[in-house]
Write a protein that holds these residues in place. Structure first.
Motif, PDB file in Angstrom:
ATOM      1  N   UNK A 165       0.735  -1.042   0.080  1.00 43.00           N
ATOM      2  CA  UNK A 165      -0.121   0.002  -0.159  1.00 43.00           C
ATOM      3  C   UNK A 165       0.887   1.544  -0.182  1.00 43.00           C
ATOM      4  N   UNK A 166       1.941   1.434   0.875  1.00 41.97           N
ATOM      5  CA  UNK A 166       2.998   2.334   0.890  1.00 41.97           C
ATOM      6  C   UNK A 166       3.439   2.636  -0.504  1.00 41.97           C
ATOM      7  N   UNK A 167       3.687   1.480  -1.198  1.00 39.49           N
ATOM      8  CA  UNK A 167       4.299   1.703  -2.647  1.00 39.49           C
ATOM      9  C   UNK A 167       3.393   2.408  -3.553  1.00 39.49           C
ATOM     10  N   UNK A 168       2.271   1.820  -3.609  1.00 40.71           N
ATOM     11  CA  UNK A 168       1.181   2.384  -4.300  1.00 40.71           C
ATOM     12  C   UNK A 168       0.832   3.791  -4.293  1.00 40.71           C
ATOM     13  N   UNK A 169       0.639   4.380  -2.755  1.00 36.06           N
ATOM     14  CA  UNK A 169       0.592   5.621  -2.612  1.00 36.06           C
ATOM     15  C   UNK A 169       1.890   6.512  -3.150  1.00 36.06           C
ATOM     16  N   UNK A 170       3.144   6.176  -2.794  1.00 39.42           N
ATOM     17  CA  UNK A 170       4.350   6.724  -3.042  1.00 39.42           C
ATOM     18  C   UNK A 170       4.358   6.898  -4.974  1.00 39.42           C
ATOM     19  N   UNK A 171       3.990   5.844  -5.491  1.00 34.17           N
ATOM     20  CA  UNK A 171       4.213   5.772  -6.930  1.00 34.17           C
ATOM     21  C   UNK A 171       3.102   6.667  -7.627  1.00 34.17           C
ATOM     22  N   UNK A 172       2.012   6.661  -7.017  1.00 37.05           N
ATOM     23  CA  UNK A 172       1.132   7.598  -7.663  1.00 37.05           C
ATOM     24  C   UNK A 172       1.229   8.937  -7.411  1.00 37.05           C
ATOM     25  N   UNK A 173       1.769   9.270  -6.368  1.00 37.39           N
ATOM     26  CA  UNK A 173       1.880  10.826  -6.076  1.00 37.39           C
ATOM     27  C   UNK A 173       3.294  11.205  -6.506  1.00 37.39           C
ATOM     28  N   UNK A 174       4.216  10.271  -7.085  1.00 35.98           N
ATOM     29  CA  UNK A 174       5.139  10.611  -7.791  1.00 35.98           C
ATOM     30  C   UNK A 174       5.047  10.965  -9.258  1.00 35.98           C
ATOM     31  N   UNK A 175       3.946  10.025  -9.612  1.00 36.92           N
ATOM     32  CA  UNK A 175       3.549  10.221 -10.968  1.00 36.92           C
ATOM     33  C   UNK A 175       2.895  11.682 -11.377  1.00 36.92           C
ATOM     34  N   UNK A 176       1.872  11.903 -10.379  1.00 34.80           N
ATOM     35  CA  UNK A 176       1.374  13.169 -10.374  1.00 34.80           C
ATOM     36  C   UNK A 176       2.192  14.287 -10.526  1.00 34.80           C
ATOM     37  N   UNK A 177       3.398  14.281  -9.962  1.00 33.99           N
ATOM     38  CA  UNK A 177       4.168  15.614 -10.237  1.00 33.99           C
ATOM     39  C   UNK A 177       4.720  15.652 -11.381  1.00 33.99           C
ATOM     40  N   UNK A 178       5.098  14.397 -11.992  1.00 35.37           N
ATOM     41  CA  UNK A 178       5.531  14.380 -13.347  1.00 35.37           C
ATOM     42  C   UNK A 178       4.635  14.720 -14.428  1.00 35.37           C
ATOM     43  N   UNK A 179       3.535  14.621 -14.124  1.00 37.99           N
ATOM     44  CA  UNK A 179       2.298  14.935 -15.183  1.00 37.99           C
ATOM     45  C   UNK A 179       1.711  16.415 -14.833  1.00 37.99           C
ATOM     46  N   UNK A 180       2.174  16.948 -13.770  1.00 35.38           N
ATOM     47  CA  UNK A 180       1.757  18.341 -13.660  1.00 35.38           C
ATOM     48  C   UNK A 180       2.234  19.320 -14.710  1.00 35.38           C
ATOM     49  N   UNK A 181       1.394  20.184 -15.450  1.00 39.43           N
ATOM     50  CA  UNK A 181       1.953  20.997 -16.574  1.00 39.43           C
ATOM     51  C   UNK A 181       1.513  22.485 -16.185  1.00 39.43           C
ATOM     52  N   UNK A 182       1.207  22.970 -15.058  1.00 36.11           N
ATOM     53  CA  UNK A 182       0.911  24.156 -14.625  1.00 36.11           C
ATOM     54  C   UNK A 182      -0.504  24.578 -14.847  1.00 36.11           C
TER      55      UNK A 182
END
Length: 277
Positions: free
Chosen positions: A191-208
């Motif tokens: 579960x910790x890995x799933x949360x960390x993975x998703x939040x990490x991807x979210x940062x790479x997807x943010x375009x402003x």
């Protein structure tokens, strides 16, 4: 348009623009839920709504009927502080018990297993709705379930953590499952890995300017509002993660400031992205 259920009288003092109050939205939710439950299986695990089956098959469609309406019931009951005059949560608890008794079995009630997105992925989408419904209604549903049903529900939900999502907002589905499991004391490395993975991807997807890409590149979509902002901020709200809310909240505010411009005066949306085209 005819409405198949009664609405309260307009309240122009409390709601001068529309006359609609929470009581109106509760009535709409109750009417929609009542209409959908006419198509439930005897155990309540599947809501087999009429119409042409999807490519995912009728069993997956029946799970979708359960899971998506559970979202409406969850928000409706949670927003009313647990008041449930129509007994919706009793129905969803019964359906949860029936659907998780023997997942994957070809019978009248069993839910399909959660597999990789290119094999049998749609149940992963629905797992997020089930998890969110359970999180919203925890004091009145999850906390009152038998231990055996809770164990079976966890086992089914964990399929979202061990299988491959589509490379886009789908990573927020195991994220939402993990968030719920951690909130009820069933977290672990997965579960910790799933949360960390998703939040990490979210940062790479943010375009402003309040916009995320729906995956890598320029894959913009209406999912920006429905999934990419919704799940992480609900996670922050439900878990009390103030730091995450402080980081993501201004992005949602920026998104909402311009979002109305994507709709015409008649309510028609701009048709862009895979969700509408």
């Amino acid at each position: 348009m005819s409405i198949p259920f009664d609405l309260p009288a307009d309240d122009r003092d409390l709601s001068p623009h529309t006359g609609y109050t929470r009581a109106h939205w509760e009535a709409v939710a109750d009417g929609l839920l009542g209409a959908a439950w006419r198509w439930a299986t005897p155990g309540g695990a599947l809501l087999d709504l009429p119409g042409r089956p999807s490519a995912s098959g009728v069993r997956s469609d029946g799970l979708e009927g359960y899971a998506r309406t559970f979202l409406a019931a969850g928000f409706r009951v949670a927003g009313a502080g647990g008041a449930d005059p129509h007994g919706w949560l009793e129905r969803y608890a019964r359906g949860l018990a029936a659907g998780t008794r023997a997942p994957g079995r070809d019978d009248a009630e069993s839910w399909p297993l959660i597999l990789d997105h290119h094999v049998q992925g749609q149940p992963m989408v629905e797992s997020a709705s089930v998890a969110l419904g359970l999180a919203l209604t925890r004091p009145w549903l999850w906390d009152r379930l038998d231990d055996a049903v809770r164990d079976r529900a966890e086992s089914w939900l964990r399929g979202a953590l061990t299988h491959l999502p589509s490379p886009n907002n789908w990573y927020l589905f195991p994220f939402t499952v993990a968030s719920f499991l951690e909130s009820v004391g069933r977290g672990d490395e997965a579960t910790a890995r799933a949360v960390e993975r998703a939040l990490g991807l979210l940062e790479t997807w943010y375009r402003g300017d309040g916009w995320y890409a729906d995956g890598d590149g320029r894959a913009f979509d209406h999912y920006n509002g429905w999934a990419l902002h919704l799940y992480p901020l609900l996670h922050a709200h439900l878990t009390g993660d103030a730091a995450l809310a402080d980081r993501l909240g201004p992005r949602l505010r920026a998104h909402l400031e311009g979002y109305a411009l994507l709709f015409g005066g008649d309510g028609a949306p701009v048709h862009f992205g895979r969700s509408l085209t």
